[in-house]
Design a protein around this motif. Structure first.
Motif, PDB file in Angstrom:
ATOM      1  N   ILE A 260      -6.667  85.974  18.518  1.00  0.00           N
ATOM      2  CA  ILE A 260      -5.235  85.657  18.594  1.00  0.00           C
ATOM      3  C   ILE A 260      -4.495  86.979  18.460  1.00  0.00           C
ATOM      4  O   ILE A 260      -4.770  87.746  17.530  1.00  0.00           O
ATOM      5  CB  ILE A 260      -4.829  84.694  17.455  1.00  0.00           C
ATOM      6  N   MET A 261      -3.585  87.247  19.387  1.00  0.00           N
ATOM      7  CA  MET A 261      -2.855  88.525  19.304  1.00  0.00           C
ATOM      8  C   MET A 261      -1.357  88.297  19.488  1.00  0.00           C
ATOM      9  O   MET A 261      -0.798  88.550  20.546  1.00  0.00           O
ATOM     10  CB  MET A 261      -3.404  89.549  20.286  1.00  0.00           C
ATOM     11  N   MET A 265       5.932  92.302  21.292  1.00  0.00           N
ATOM     12  CA  MET A 265       6.450  93.553  21.847  1.00  0.00           C
ATOM     13  C   MET A 265       5.395  94.657  21.905  1.00  0.00           C
ATOM     14  O   MET A 265       5.654  95.724  22.449  1.00  0.00           O
ATOM     15  CB  MET A 265       7.655  94.056  21.024  1.00  0.00           C
ATOM     16  N   GLY A 266       4.204  94.417  21.343  1.00  0.00           N
ATOM     17  CA  GLY A 266       3.251  95.526  21.294  1.00  0.00           C
ATOM     18  C   GLY A 266       1.836  95.164  21.693  1.00  0.00           C
ATOM     19  O   GLY A 266       0.951  96.022  21.724  1.00  0.00           O
ATOM     20  N   SER A 267       1.590  93.891  22.021  1.00  0.00           N
ATOM     21  CA  SER A 267       0.204  93.451  22.213  1.00  0.00           C
ATOM     22  C   SER A 267      -0.477  94.098  23.414  1.00  0.00           C
ATOM     23  O   SER A 267      -1.700  94.246  23.422  1.00  0.00           O
ATOM     24  CB  SER A 267       0.156  91.928  22.333  1.00  0.00           C
ATOM     25  N   ASP A 268       0.301  94.521  24.432  1.00  0.00           N
ATOM     26  CA  ASP A 268      -0.306  95.109  25.643  1.00  0.00           C
ATOM     27  C   ASP A 268      -1.272  96.237  25.278  1.00  0.00           C
ATOM     28  O   ASP A 268      -2.355  96.346  25.840  1.00  0.00           O
ATOM     29  CB  ASP A 268       0.776  95.679  26.576  1.00  0.00           C
ATOM     30  N   ALA A 269      -0.841  97.048  24.312  1.00  0.00           N
ATOM     31  CA  ALA A 269      -1.634  98.229  23.948  1.00  0.00           C
ATOM     32  C   ALA A 269      -2.921  97.855  23.208  1.00  0.00           C
ATOM     33  O   ALA A 269      -3.766  98.722  22.965  1.00  0.00           O
ATOM     34  CB  ALA A 269      -0.781  99.153  23.083  1.00  0.00           C
ATOM     35  N   PHE A 270      -3.060  96.582  22.817  1.00  0.00           N
ATOM     36  CA  PHE A 270      -4.228  96.156  22.041  1.00  0.00           C
ATOM     37  C   PHE A 270      -5.169  95.260  22.865  1.00  0.00           C
ATOM     38  O   PHE A 270      -6.150  94.755  22.350  1.00  0.00           O
ATOM     39  CB  PHE A 270      -3.785  95.382  20.790  1.00  0.00           C
ATOM     40  N   LEU A 271      -4.821  95.036  24.147  1.00  0.00           N
ATOM     41  CA  LEU A 271      -5.625  94.101  24.957  1.00  0.00           C
ATOM     42  C   LEU A 271      -7.087  94.544  25.071  1.00  0.00           C
ATOM     43  O   LEU A 271      -8.001  93.727  24.962  1.00  0.00           O
ATOM     44  CB  LEU A 271      -5.013  93.973  26.355  1.00  0.00           C
ATOM     45  N   GLU A 272      -7.274  95.851  25.269  1.00  0.00           N
ATOM     46  CA  GLU A 272      -8.641  96.343  25.436  1.00  0.00           C
ATOM     47  C   GLU A 272      -9.460  96.057  24.167  1.00  0.00           C
ATOM     48  O   GLU A 272     -10.600  95.610  24.237  1.00  0.00           O
ATOM     49  CB  GLU A 272      -8.595  97.839  25.743  1.00  0.00           C
ATOM     50  N   THR A 273      -8.815  96.305  23.014  1.00  0.00           N
ATOM     51  CA  THR A 273      -9.494  96.027  21.724  1.00  0.00           C
ATOM     52  C   THR A 273      -9.850  94.539  21.629  1.00  0.00           C
ATOM     53  O   THR A 273     -10.952  94.181  21.198  1.00  0.00           O
ATOM     54  CB  THR A 273      -8.565  96.404  20.538  1.00  0.00           C
ATOM     55  N   ALA A 274      -8.922  93.682  22.057  1.00  0.00           N
ATOM     56  CA  ALA A 274      -9.174  92.234  21.991  1.00  0.00           C
ATOM     57  C   ALA A 274     -10.333  91.852  22.906  1.00  0.00           C
ATOM     58  O   ALA A 274     -11.207  91.064  22.518  1.00  0.00           O
ATOM     59  CB  ALA A 274      -7.909  91.467  22.397  1.00  0.00           C
ATOM     60  N   THR A 288       3.024  87.825  24.663  1.00  0.00           N
ATOM     61  CA  THR A 288       3.729  88.986  25.172  1.00  0.00           C
ATOM     62  C   THR A 288       5.174  88.636  25.483  1.00  0.00           C
ATOM     63  O   THR A 288       5.506  87.465  25.708  1.00  0.00           O
ATOM     64  CB  THR A 288       3.004  89.523  26.437  1.00  0.00           C
ATOM     65  N   ALA A 289       6.021  89.646  25.481  1.00  0.00           N
ATOM     66  CA  ALA A 289       7.420  89.448  25.865  1.00  0.00           C
ATOM     67  C   ALA A 289       7.570  89.921  27.301  1.00  0.00           C
ATOM     68  O   ALA A 289       7.053  90.975  27.669  1.00  0.00           O
ATOM     69  CB  ALA A 289       8.328  90.242  24.938  1.00  0.00           C
ATOM     70  N   ALA A 290       8.238  89.105  28.135  1.00  0.00           N
ATOM     71  CA  ALA A 290       8.420  89.477  29.543  1.00  0.00           C
ATOM     72  C   ALA A 290       9.766  88.934  30.007  1.00  0.00           C
ATOM     73  O   ALA A 290      10.286  87.973  29.422  1.00  0.00           O
ATOM     74  CB  ALA A 290       7.293  88.878  30.382  1.00  0.00           C
ATOM     75  N   PRO A 291      10.308  89.528  31.082  1.00  0.00           N
ATOM     76  CA  PRO A 291      11.573  88.976  31.595  1.00  0.00           C
ATOM     77  C   PRO A 291      11.387  87.504  31.952  1.00  0.00           C
ATOM     78  O   PRO A 291      10.294  87.113  32.369  1.00  0.00           O
ATOM     79  CB  PRO A 291      11.818  89.804  32.866  1.00  0.00           C
ATOM     80  N   GLU A 292      12.427  86.702  31.772  1.00  0.00           N
ATOM     81  CA  GLU A 292      12.359  85.263  32.074  1.00  0.00           C
ATOM     82  C   GLU A 292      11.710  85.040  33.428  1.00  0.00           C
ATOM     83  O   GLU A 292      12.117  85.653  34.422  1.00  0.00           O
ATOM     84  CB  GLU A 292      13.760  84.652  32.090  1.00  0.00           C
ATOM     85  N   GLY A 293      10.698  84.197  33.490  1.00  0.00           N
ATOM     86  CA  GLY A 293      10.028  83.865  34.750  1.00  0.00           C
ATOM     87  C   GLY A 293       9.061  84.951  35.219  1.00  0.00           C
ATOM     88  O   GLY A 293       8.412  84.786  36.255  1.00  0.00           O
ATOM     89  N   GLY A 294       8.937  86.024  34.460  1.00  0.00           N
ATOM     90  CA  GLY A 294       8.129  87.155  34.942  1.00  0.00           C
ATOM     91  C   GLY A 294       6.804  87.323  34.221  1.00  0.00           C
ATOM     92  O   GLY A 294       6.230  88.427  34.235  1.00  0.00           O
ATOM     93  N   ALA A 295       6.274  86.259  33.623  1.00  0.00           N
ATOM     94  CA  ALA A 295       5.017  86.390  32.872  1.00  0.00           C
ATOM     95  C   ALA A 295       3.874  86.813  33.790  1.00  0.00           C
ATOM     96  O   ALA A 295       2.977  87.558  33.369  1.00  0.00           O
ATOM     97  CB  ALA A 295       4.679  85.072  32.191  1.00  0.00           C
ATOM     98  N   VAL A 302      -3.188  92.958  32.089  1.00  0.00           N
ATOM     99  CA  VAL A 302      -4.419  92.285  31.650  1.00  0.00           C
ATOM    100  C   VAL A 302      -5.611  92.826  32.447  1.00  0.00           C
ATOM    101  O   VAL A 302      -6.657  93.165  31.874  1.00  0.00           O
ATOM    102  CB  VAL A 302      -4.276  90.749  31.856  1.00  0.00           C
ATOM    103  N   GLU A 303      -5.442  92.938  33.760  1.00  0.00           N
ATOM    104  CA  GLU A 303      -6.560  93.377  34.606  1.00  0.00           C
ATOM    105  C   GLU A 303      -6.961  94.826  34.313  1.00  0.00           C
ATOM    106  O   GLU A 303      -8.151  95.149  34.273  1.00  0.00           O
ATOM    107  CB  GLU A 303      -6.210  93.190  36.085  1.00  0.00           C
ATOM    108  N   GLU A 304      -5.959  95.654  34.058  1.00  0.00           N
ATOM    109  CA  GLU A 304      -6.280  97.067  33.741  1.00  0.00           C
ATOM    110  C   GLU A 304      -7.086  97.153  32.444  1.00  0.00           C
ATOM    111  O   GLU A 304      -8.085  97.868  32.373  1.00  0.00           O
ATOM    112  CB  GLU A 304      -4.980  97.861  33.566  1.00  0.00           C
ATOM    113  N   ALA A 305      -6.648  96.395  31.436  1.00  0.00           N
ATOM    114  CA  ALA A 305      -7.350  96.431  30.137  1.00  0.00           C
ATOM    115  C   ALA A 305      -8.755  95.849  30.294  1.00  0.00           C
ATOM    116  O   ALA A 305      -9.713  96.344  29.690  1.00  0.00           O
ATOM    117  CB  ALA A 305      -6.552  95.635  29.092  1.00  0.00           C
ATOM    118  N   ALA A 306      -8.884  94.816  31.121  1.00  0.00           N
ATOM    119  CA  ALA A 306     -10.196  94.190  31.333  1.00  0.00           C
ATOM    120  C   ALA A 306     -11.144  95.204  31.978  1.00  0.00           C
ATOM    121  O   ALA A 306     -12.313  95.313  31.586  1.00  0.00           O
ATOM    122  CB  ALA A 306     -10.038  92.949  32.209  1.00  0.00           C
TER     123      ALA A 306
END
Ligand SMILES: C[S@@+](CC[C@H](N)C(=O)[O-])C[C@H]1O[C@@H](n2cnc3c(N)ncnc32)[C@H](O)[C@@H]1O
Length: 339
Positions: A260-261, A265-274, A288-295, A302-306
């Protein structure tokens, strides 16, 4: 604060010996009006909101009890213009109400705080939000407005008691549904890592209802202290292991069935660790926080961290959790990870 008025309302007429059974049934169905039950010969007249099938209904004058709203209590104490500015909604954490006071009502803030103590049963403390959550520990400044002078409380959520100190640890009662949604996906025997556990809302709930082990990490020592207190207050089926530290450094590799992450505002930087923390076919709940409708845009992150972690990721679903700030929403993506 309760107001009593006498009004002519509909009542169901039942034999006296049936009163308690019917009253409970009507209350469970949301049909009962809060008021006095009248006696008429061998019958009781129970005030109701509408006609109820299967019971004779009569009209009668009954004393009704109604809780006053915050604005009603403040009427006469504040001017009409000031009343317009009073916000209806506020958060309740345990026995603490956390309110927002617009700048125009600055001079009235203590009066509003005292009025809240009058209208809201069970509230002992009123605090005011001073700005938004800030910094790595996601804390916000609070000002005491009324009631007892403390910032700690015990919050009850889905049968769990959580020890929370609002001045020292992040906590939002608005995430209750999300915590429950995740808990329901957990199977007995799972190893779960909560990388940003805060006061332990996810961790305690999971361990309460699932024979699972939850590693609950937080950078904030006070969060770990809150979790320790909560662990001792609840009977848990599973286990919560609080860990004080930076999730980047203390998250173990290849052990988790679920991560669970919740650090929007900061989880993107921890995706690889997850992704490195899960076993193959584990699930990551990525908030994650994203512009409305922009998830959807976040799939690139996600793909880069994967790729860096050497795993493949399949999105299982996306949910809009709530509004984060104007134009920005808090989303959760449930991701299936294959090594
Ligand atoms: C949004 S809150 C978590 C709320 C919690 N999941 C809940 O349901 O109440 C984010 C938490 O992450 C913690 N945090 C921030 N950076 C961190 C890091 N690098 N490692 C571990 N915890 C961190 C903060 O102290 C904060 O308690």
């Amino acid at each position: 604060m309760i107001q009593e008025t006498e009004e002519e309302v509909l009542c169901v007429r039942v034999p006296l010996r049936e009163t308690e059974r019917v009253r409970r049934k009507l209350a469970a169905e949301g049909l009962l009006l809060p008021g006095r039950i009248l006696r008429e010969g061998g019958h009781a007249l129970i005030p109701v909101r509408e006609r109820v099938e299967g019971y004779p209904t009569v009209k009668a004058r009954v004393k009704l009890r109604r809780r006053l709203t915050l604005k009603e209590v403040l009427r006469g104490r504040l001017t009409d213009e000031e009343l317009e500015q009073v916000k209806r909604s506020f958060d309740i954490v345990g026995d603490i109400a956390v309110v927002q006071i617009p700048p125009e009502l600055e001079h009235r803030r203590h009066e509003i705080g005292r009025a809240l103590l009058e209208v809201q049963p069970g509230i002992r403390v009123v605090l005011r939000k001073l700005g938004g959550v800030e910094g790595e520990l996601r804390l916000r400044k609070l000002e005491h407005l009324a009631g007892e002078r403390r910032t700690w409380t015990v919050h009850r959520e889905h049968g769990v008691e959580l020890w929370v100190d609002l001045a020292k640890v992040y906590f939002s009662p608005r995430l209750a549904y999300e915590r429950h949604r995740v808990m329901q996906q957990v199977a007995h025997g799972e190893e779960v890592v909560d990388m940003f556990a805060g006061a332990g809302g996810f961790a305690l709930l999971i361990a309460k209802y699932r024979r699972a082990r939850v590693l609950a990490i937080d950078l904030n020592e006070s969060a770990v202290e809150c979790m320790r207190r909560s662990i001792s207050m609840n009977r848990l089926l599973g286990e919560v292991v609080p860990v004080h530290g930076d999730a980047r450094e203390v998250t173990p590799e290849g052990v988790a069935d679920r991560v669970i992450m919740n650090l929007p505002m900061g989880s993107d930087a921890f995706l690889e660790t997850a992704f490195r923390a899960v076993r193959s076919r584990g699930v990551v709940h990525y908030y994650t926080a994203a512009p409305e409708g922009g998830a959807g845009e976040k799939m690139r992150v996600v793909e880069e961290a994967a790729e860096s972690a050497g795993v493949e990721v399949e999105p299982l679903g996306v949910r809009r959790v709530r509004t984060y700030s104007p134009g920005t929403a808090h989303y959760v993506m449930d991701l299936l990870v294959r090594a």
